[in-house]
Write an enzyme that holds these catalytic residues in place. Structure first.
Site, PDB file in Angstrom:
ATOM      1  N   ASP A  53       0.834  -1.188   0.000  1.00  0.00           N
ATOM      2  CA  ASP A  53       0.000   0.000   0.000  1.00  0.00           C
ATOM      3  C   ASP A  53       0.878   1.251   0.000  1.00  0.00           C
ATOM      4  O   ASP A  53       1.928   1.286   0.644  1.00  0.00           O
ATOM      5  CB  ASP A  53      -0.901  -0.020   1.245  1.00  0.00           C
ATOM      6  CG  ASP A  53      -2.021   0.993   1.180  1.00  0.00           C
ATOM      7  OD1 ASP A  53      -2.818   0.928   0.219  1.00  0.00           O
ATOM      8  OD2 ASP A  53      -2.101   1.846   2.073  1.00  0.00           O
ATOM      9  N   GLU A  82       0.879  -0.506  -5.239  1.00  0.00           N
ATOM     10  CA  GLU A  82      -0.276   0.401  -5.212  1.00  0.00           C
ATOM     11  C   GLU A  82       0.244   1.791  -5.586  1.00  0.00           C
ATOM     12  O   GLU A  82       0.849   2.489  -4.764  1.00  0.00           O
ATOM     13  CB  GLU A  82      -0.911   0.395  -3.822  1.00  0.00           C
ATOM     14  CG  GLU A  82      -2.226   1.167  -3.748  1.00  0.00           C
ATOM     15  CD  GLU A  82      -2.043   2.629  -3.407  1.00  0.00           C
ATOM     16  OE1 GLU A  82      -2.136   3.464  -4.335  1.00  0.00           O
ATOM     17  OE2 GLU A  82      -1.793   2.946  -2.244  1.00  0.00           O
ATOM     18  N   ASP A  91     -11.039   1.175  -0.292  1.00  0.00           N
ATOM     19  CA  ASP A  91     -11.263   2.581   0.046  1.00  0.00           C
ATOM     20  C   ASP A  91     -12.321   3.247  -0.834  1.00  0.00           C
ATOM     21  O   ASP A  91     -12.701   4.391  -0.572  1.00  0.00           O
ATOM     22  CB  ASP A  91      -9.960   3.374  -0.072  1.00  0.00           C
ATOM     23  CG  ASP A  91      -9.017   3.131   1.101  1.00  0.00           C
ATOM     24  OD1 ASP A  91      -9.502   2.775   2.187  1.00  0.00           O
ATOM     25  OD2 ASP A  91      -7.799   3.308   0.931  1.00  0.00           O
TER      26      ASP A  91
END
Length: 480
Positions: free
Chosen positions: A283, A330, A383
């Protein structure tokens, strides 16, 4: 490269009667569903423990496993619990406070029986994992003795690790037991998934929480003041979506110290992740190229500066020591050229989000006809709103733009977008289970920069009926 398809479904969302998903029967049934549907990748969110705010991205440990995921029914079958000792709940969204107060009390009952006759491999597990487990178990025992308050509020002797901790050994043993059960159950499930042709995609938050065992036990790895408070914190600057930016509050790594120590901490962290997962999604990957630094006394992210990250030096070390692990970068958000260069140099696939594709620009990077092969395509991430929720919230003009861009005017806009992703050049397509099911905003997993009401969605086992439809798409578009 094989064309693959997978599903994003966190363990917590699996159905059962225990208040939160686990490594039990429904997890194995989910693997069976994936195998029947032809899906070969199961992406989960971080499996680490949650704390205040319930987020797996703010954890007391970057390595330990979440005790909530230990399957209670398995412990009953093994004689560590009696059926009457384990409460059951109706299938509903997760009530984390309810789970917290009940689950640890229930697991302590199992631990009392476990202590009486520990299995033969328990000591070996503790020895093999002592390099992280000893610190973690002690950290959690100390937190419990301080009413779960952050370590930087403890007495100096515990905060600075200078005092005797012998009296906490018994309390720490409970947390070693929890990790033994977590790893034993998860690795059994992972092996089952692998035997069915399903690989696990895990998720690694780039930063760790200030109130974590990593910062407490090894403060030299982070930019801290002498009193161990944060010098600077992580976040992202103001942009089109947020006038104040995002103030995450995580401490920043001392990359100079990490380089001097041959990135040993990162190699250790990645090696542990590779025990849990077949593929690791990192991430906020961009922070390895450049990262945003905010003074620790700020209340928003308006004031800060960009600093260069470790770049390829870190990944050359990881590749050399861990034999070129499979990683997904990501790489979302506004990216500087150095970030794009790093992603290109690593060769890792980046991410494409179809919900970002509808701005009227035919060359939009997120539109499915513009993908290169080396990417992982999603309708949305954890998200994002569900795709149905996202579309329902658009204005009439925006909805019309989506329809015109797709050239689709039917009623199943979510199914159409999923189908288009499957048809794309992307080597890998991963669809959140909520979008396979066509669920509304109420099934959203997380709304960034909000506290409460997140990470709570639970699924009915309705996915079983989807296997044939997904299998047809996989066959149609030559995916695995």
């Amino acid at each position: 490269m094989e064309r693959k398809a997978g599903v994003l479904m966190h363990i917590s969302s699996l159905p059962n009667a225990r208040g939160i998903g686990s490594f039990g029967k429904s997890a194995y049934e989910f693997v069976d569903f994936m195998a029947d549907a032809g899906l070969s990748l199961w992406q989960v969110l971080p499996l680490c423990p949650t704390s205040y705010g319930d987020s797996p991205y703010q954890s007391p440990s970057a390595i330990a496993g979440n005790p909530y995921f230990i399957d209670i029914d398995t412990l009953i079958e093994e004689g560590l619990l009696k059926k009457a000792e384990a409460p059951t709940y109706e299938l509903k969204d997760i009530d984390y406070a309810e789970v917290y107060y009940e689950r640890f009390a229930t697991l302590r009952k199992a631990f009392r029986r476990f202590k009486a006759a520990p299995p033969a491999d328990y000591e070996a597990f503790k020895t093999e994992n002592a390099f992280w487990l000893d610190d973690y178990a002690l950290f959690m025992a100390l937190k419990e003795s301080h009413d779960m308050q952050p370590w930087y509020t403890w007495e100096s002797k515990y905060m600075h690790r200078t005092g005797s901790v012998a009296k906490f050994a018994s309390a720490a043993e409970f947390h070693k037991f929890l990790q033994y059960e977590f790893f034993r159950q998860w690795l059994a499930l992972k092996n089952y998934a692998n035997s069915k042709g399903v690989k696990i995609v895990g998720d690694m938050p780039i930063y760790v929480a200030h109130d974590s065992v990593e910062v407490w036990s090894n403060p030299k790895q982070f930019l801290l003041n002498e009193d161990l408070s944060k010098k600077v914190v992580a976040g992202v600057p103001p942009d089109y979506f947020s006038a104040d930016g995002q103030l995450w509050g995580n401490p920043i790594y001392d990359w100079d110290y990490m380089r001097e120590t041959n990135y040993d901490w990162w190699v250790m962290r990645m090696s542990m992740a590779l025990k849990l997962y077949d593929i690791v999604r990192i991430d906020h990957f961009r922070a390895f190229a450049d990262y945003y630094v905010i003074p620790a006394d700020r209340t928003n992210a308006r004031v800060g500066e960009w600093k260069p990250g470790p770049g390829m030096a870190l990944f050359n070390t990881i590749n050399q020591k861990l034999n070129n692990p499979a990683i997904i970068a990501e790489d979302l958000g506004e990216l500087h050229e150095c970030v794009k260069t790093l992603v290109r140099e690593t060769g890792y696939p980046g991410m494409k989000i179809m919900q970002f594709a509808f701005d009227g620009n035919p060359n939009n990077d997120f539109y499915y006809t513009n993908y290169n092969t080396n990417c992982v395509a999603y309708t949305g991430t954890h998200d994002n709103d569900t795709t149905r929720g996202w579309f329902d919230a658009l204005g009439d003009g925006e909805k019309d733009l989506v329809r015109r861009t797709l050239g689709y005017y039917g009623d199943d806009i979510v199914g159409e977008i999923v189908d288009r992703l499957f048809s794309s050049k992307a080597d890998t397509v991963i669809i959140p289970m909520q979008d396979f099911l066509g669920l509304p905003t109420s099934a959203r997993m997380n709304t960034p920069s909000t506290l409460g009401g997140n990470w709570a969605w639970r699924s009915n086992p309705d996915w079983v009926a989807l296997a044939g439809k997904i299998k047809d798409m996989i066959t149609k578009y030559n995916r695995l």
